[in-house]
Design a protein around this motif. Sequence first.
Motif, PDB file in Angstrom:
ATOM      1  N   PRO A 181      28.302  31.919  45.620  1.00  0.00           N
ATOM      2  CA  PRO A 181      27.718  32.916  46.532  1.00  0.00           C
ATOM      3  C   PRO A 181      26.200  32.857  46.541  1.00  0.00           C
ATOM      4  O   PRO A 181      25.571  32.212  45.695  1.00  0.00           O
ATOM      5  N   GLU A 182      25.601  33.547  47.484  1.00  0.00           N
ATOM      6  CA  GLU A 182      24.152  33.591  47.607  1.00  0.00           C
ATOM      7  C   GLU A 182      23.520  34.604  46.667  1.00  0.00           C
ATOM      8  O   GLU A 182      22.292  34.708  46.609  1.00  0.00           O
ATOM      9  N   ARG A 183      24.343  35.359  45.955  1.00  0.00           N
ATOM     10  CA  ARG A 183      23.848  36.294  44.945  1.00  0.00           C
ATOM     11  C   ARG A 183      24.428  35.904  43.589  1.00  0.00           C
ATOM     12  O   ARG A 183      25.585  35.489  43.489  1.00  0.00           O
ATOM     13  N   PHE A 184      23.624  36.053  42.559  1.00  0.00           N
ATOM     14  CA  PHE A 184      24.021  35.633  41.216  1.00  0.00           C
ATOM     15  C   PHE A 184      25.146  36.528  40.693  1.00  0.00           C
ATOM     16  O   PHE A 184      24.998  37.757  40.629  1.00  0.00           O
ATOM     17  N   ASN A 185      26.276  35.916  40.344  1.00  0.00           N
ATOM     18  CA  ASN A 185      27.381  36.695  39.779  1.00  0.00           C
ATOM     19  C   ASN A 185      28.198  35.817  38.840  1.00  0.00           C
ATOM     20  O   ASN A 185      27.782  34.715  38.465  1.00  0.00           O
ATOM     21  N   ALA A 186      29.391  36.276  38.488  1.00  0.00           N
ATOM     22  CA  ALA A 186      30.225  35.587  37.500  1.00  0.00           C
ATOM     23  C   ALA A 186      30.638  34.181  37.938  1.00  0.00           C
ATOM     24  O   ALA A 186      31.028  33.363  37.093  1.00  0.00           O
ATOM     25  N   SER A 187      30.580  33.878  39.223  1.00  0.00           N
ATOM     26  CA  SER A 187      30.969  32.546  39.706  1.00  0.00           C
ATOM     27  C   SER A 187      30.115  31.443  39.070  1.00  0.00           C
ATOM     28  O   SER A 187      30.566  30.304  38.923  1.00  0.00           O
ATOM     29  N   TYR A 188      28.905  31.773  38.697  1.00  0.00           N
ATOM     30  CA  TYR A 188      27.988  30.781  38.130  1.00  0.00           C
ATOM     31  C   TYR A 188      28.257  30.491  36.656  1.00  0.00           C
ATOM     32  O   TYR A 188      27.725  29.536  36.099  1.00  0.00           O
ATOM     33  N   ARG A 189      29.125  31.314  36.010  1.00  0.00           N
ATOM     34  CA  ARG A 189      29.414  31.102  34.593  1.00  0.00           C
ATOM     35  C   ARG A 189      30.138  29.779  34.347  1.00  0.00           C
ATOM     36  O   ARG A 189      30.038  29.199  33.262  1.00  0.00           O
ATOM     37  N   LYS A 190      30.912  29.315  35.310  1.00  0.00           N
ATOM     38  CA  LYS A 190      31.739  28.126  35.120  1.00  0.00           C
ATOM     39  C   LYS A 190      30.958  26.826  35.298  1.00  0.00           C
ATOM     40  O   LYS A 190      31.510  25.739  35.086  1.00  0.00           O
ATOM     41  N   GLN A 191      29.713  26.939  35.702  1.00  0.00           N
ATOM     42  CA  GLN A 191      28.946  25.747  36.057  1.00  0.00           C
ATOM     43  C   GLN A 191      28.164  25.182  34.857  1.00  0.00           C
ATOM     44  O   GLN A 191      27.822  25.898  33.921  1.00  0.00           O
ATOM     45  N   ARG A 192      27.907  23.887  34.940  1.00  0.00           N
ATOM     46  CA  ARG A 192      26.987  23.241  34.004  1.00  0.00           C
ATOM     47  C   ARG A 192      25.599  23.225  34.654  1.00  0.00           C
ATOM     48  O   ARG A 192      25.482  23.154  35.870  1.00  0.00           O
ATOM     49  N   TRP A 193      24.554  23.252  33.811  1.00  0.00           N
ATOM     50  CA  TRP A 193      23.212  23.464  34.331  1.00  0.00           C
ATOM     51  C   TRP A 193      22.236  22.383  33.879  1.00  0.00           C
ATOM     52  O   TRP A 193      22.317  21.903  32.751  1.00  0.00           O
ATOM     53  N   GLY A 208      15.342  35.341  32.235  1.00  0.00           N
ATOM     54  CA  GLY A 208      15.308  36.787  32.457  1.00  0.00           C
ATOM     55  C   GLY A 208      16.448  37.242  33.357  1.00  0.00           C
ATOM     56  O   GLY A 208      17.076  38.283  33.109  1.00  0.00           O
ATOM     57  N   ILE A 209      16.731  36.470  34.396  1.00  0.00           N
ATOM     58  CA  ILE A 209      17.845  36.796  35.295  1.00  0.00           C
ATOM     59  C   ILE A 209      19.171  36.703  34.545  1.00  0.00           C
ATOM     60  O   ILE A 209      20.064  37.559  34.689  1.00  0.00           O
ATOM     61  N   CYS A 210      19.306  35.660  33.727  1.00  0.00           N
ATOM     62  CA  CYS A 210      20.533  35.501  32.931  1.00  0.00           C
ATOM     63  C   CYS A 210      20.732  36.696  31.997  1.00  0.00           C
ATOM     64  O   CYS A 210      21.864  37.184  31.815  1.00  0.00           O
ATOM     65  N   ALA A 211      19.645  37.157  31.381  1.00  0.00           N
ATOM     66  CA  ALA A 211      19.755  38.296  30.465  1.00  0.00           C
ATOM     67  C   ALA A 211      20.233  39.554  31.186  1.00  0.00           C
ATOM     68  O   ALA A 211      21.031  40.334  30.642  1.00  0.00           O
ATOM     69  N   GLN A 212      19.745  39.731  32.425  1.00  0.00           N
ATOM     70  CA  GLN A 212      20.182  40.897  33.198  1.00  0.00           C
ATOM     71  C   GLN A 212      21.683  40.879  33.450  1.00  0.00           C
ATOM     72  O   GLN A 212      22.331  41.931  33.523  1.00  0.00           O
ATOM     73  N   HIS A 213      22.246  39.671  33.567  1.00  0.00           N
ATOM     74  CA  HIS A 213      23.678  39.532  33.866  1.00  0.00           C
ATOM     75  C   HIS A 213      24.500  39.186  32.618  1.00  0.00           C
ATOM     76  O   HIS A 213      25.674  38.820  32.737  1.00  0.00           O
ATOM     77  N   HIS A 214      23.851  39.284  31.436  1.00  0.00           N
ATOM     78  CA  HIS A 214      24.551  38.992  30.174  1.00  0.00           C
ATOM     79  C   HIS A 214      25.252  37.636  30.247  1.00  0.00           C
ATOM     80  O   HIS A 214      26.432  37.491  29.946  1.00  0.00           O
ATOM     81  N   PHE A 215      24.469  36.651  30.655  1.00  0.00           N
ATOM     82  CA  PHE A 215      25.023  35.333  30.951  1.00  0.00           C
ATOM     83  C   PHE A 215      24.260  34.267  30.168  1.00  0.00           C
ATOM     84  O   PHE A 215      23.031  34.251  30.140  1.00  0.00           O
ATOM     85  N   VAL A 257      22.987  20.827  47.897  1.00  0.00           N
ATOM     86  CA  VAL A 257      23.119  22.029  48.718  1.00  0.00           C
ATOM     87  C   VAL A 257      22.319  23.153  48.069  1.00  0.00           C
ATOM     88  O   VAL A 257      22.314  23.298  46.843  1.00  0.00           O
ATOM     89  N   HIS A 258      21.645  23.921  48.897  1.00  0.00           N
ATOM     90  CA  HIS A 258      20.902  25.087  48.434  1.00  0.00           C
ATOM     91  C   HIS A 258      21.872  26.268  48.391  1.00  0.00           C
ATOM     92  O   HIS A 258      22.329  26.748  49.429  1.00  0.00           O
ATOM     93  N   TYR A 259      22.165  26.751  47.166  1.00  0.00           N
ATOM     94  CA  TYR A 259      23.154  27.820  47.030  1.00  0.00           C
ATOM     95  C   TYR A 259      22.523  29.207  47.016  1.00  0.00           C
ATOM     96  O   TYR A 259      23.069  30.135  47.603  1.00  0.00           O
ATOM     97  N   MET A 260      21.408  29.373  46.351  1.00  0.00           N
ATOM     98  CA  MET A 260      20.737  30.675  46.392  1.00  0.00           C
ATOM     99  C   MET A 260      19.275  30.512  45.998  1.00  0.00           C
ATOM    100  O   MET A 260      18.891  29.535  45.337  1.00  0.00           O
ATOM    101  N   THR A 261      18.453  31.475  46.450  1.00  0.00           N
ATOM    102  CA  THR A 261      17.046  31.520  46.070  1.00  0.00           C
ATOM    103  C   THR A 261      16.859  32.641  45.057  1.00  0.00           C
ATOM    104  O   THR A 261      17.372  33.748  45.251  1.00  0.00           O
TER     105      THR A 261
END
Length: 294
Positions: A181-193, A208-215, A257-261
């Motif tokens: 999705p275009e907003r950061f959520n649980a879908s991004y947990r399954k990805q490698r970075w 900092g964004i990861c900390a907000q989402h406990h990720f 592909v650009h997934y989110m900003t």
Amino acid sequence: MSRLNYHHLYYFWRVAKQGNLTQCAHQLHVSQSALSSQIKQLEQSMGLDLFKREGRKLVLTESGRKAFSYAEEIFRKGDELQSYLLTGEQQEGAALRIGMLATMSRNFIENLMQPLVGRPHVKYSLEAREQSNLLAALGNHQLDLALTNIAVIGDDKQLWQCQLLARQPIAIVGPPGLKLPERFNASYRKQRWVLPVNDSPIRSAFEGICAQHHFTPDVIAEANDMAMLRLLARDSGAISVLPLVVVRDELDSGKLVHYMTLENVFENFYAVTIARQFPNNLVNELLTLAREQP
């Protein structure tokens, strides 16, 4: 090896241009024998014959032709220097020496330099350096302009002129076909970075964004170089966090592909100069054009 006598070289250069010893001596207001002696001393210091006689003519030897080409450049530069010191105006063909932080995006540099590419009589050089070396070269007048993504603050010894040129949004990009999705959520947990290294501003903002989402991201690779991040983003199959300008070509071709900003996260690009009595006019022109770009 003895130092080159530029007075002798000047006489050689004038005779080589004129092609006639007698006429050249008259123009220089010296005797023909004195002029000939000066050139002979130059030949002796070099251990080479610069002229050979063909009848009444003086003809350059192979070594003489090479020496003449160097002398042409030396005295052209001398005229350019004299004009520059007297008027502050640069002649056609003056060079622009640019240093850039080694880890910066090459795409950003290419965009910045585009107004100068292919322009007649404009010469420029680009050197990649680390930050302290970059600023030292600028302070020692080895560079006319430094480009960096790290803000520079002056001190008692050096007052840097640091201008913000551009702000590039930071995005999450990855291979096509991922349902993200275009907003950061649980879908991004399954990805490698693939991420910038820990001490980079981009990584800090992302953490900092990861900390907000406990990720906690599954990081498979890190790099402090944008060119390397670009390759890893393109070839690893993982998703990456980097400025969009870095992967412009891959996004245009569909390889990425650009997934989110990331909201309120940017990479800043700065131009750093120092005050000069005779500033390089090309620097002002380039920076003005850069600020006018959308």
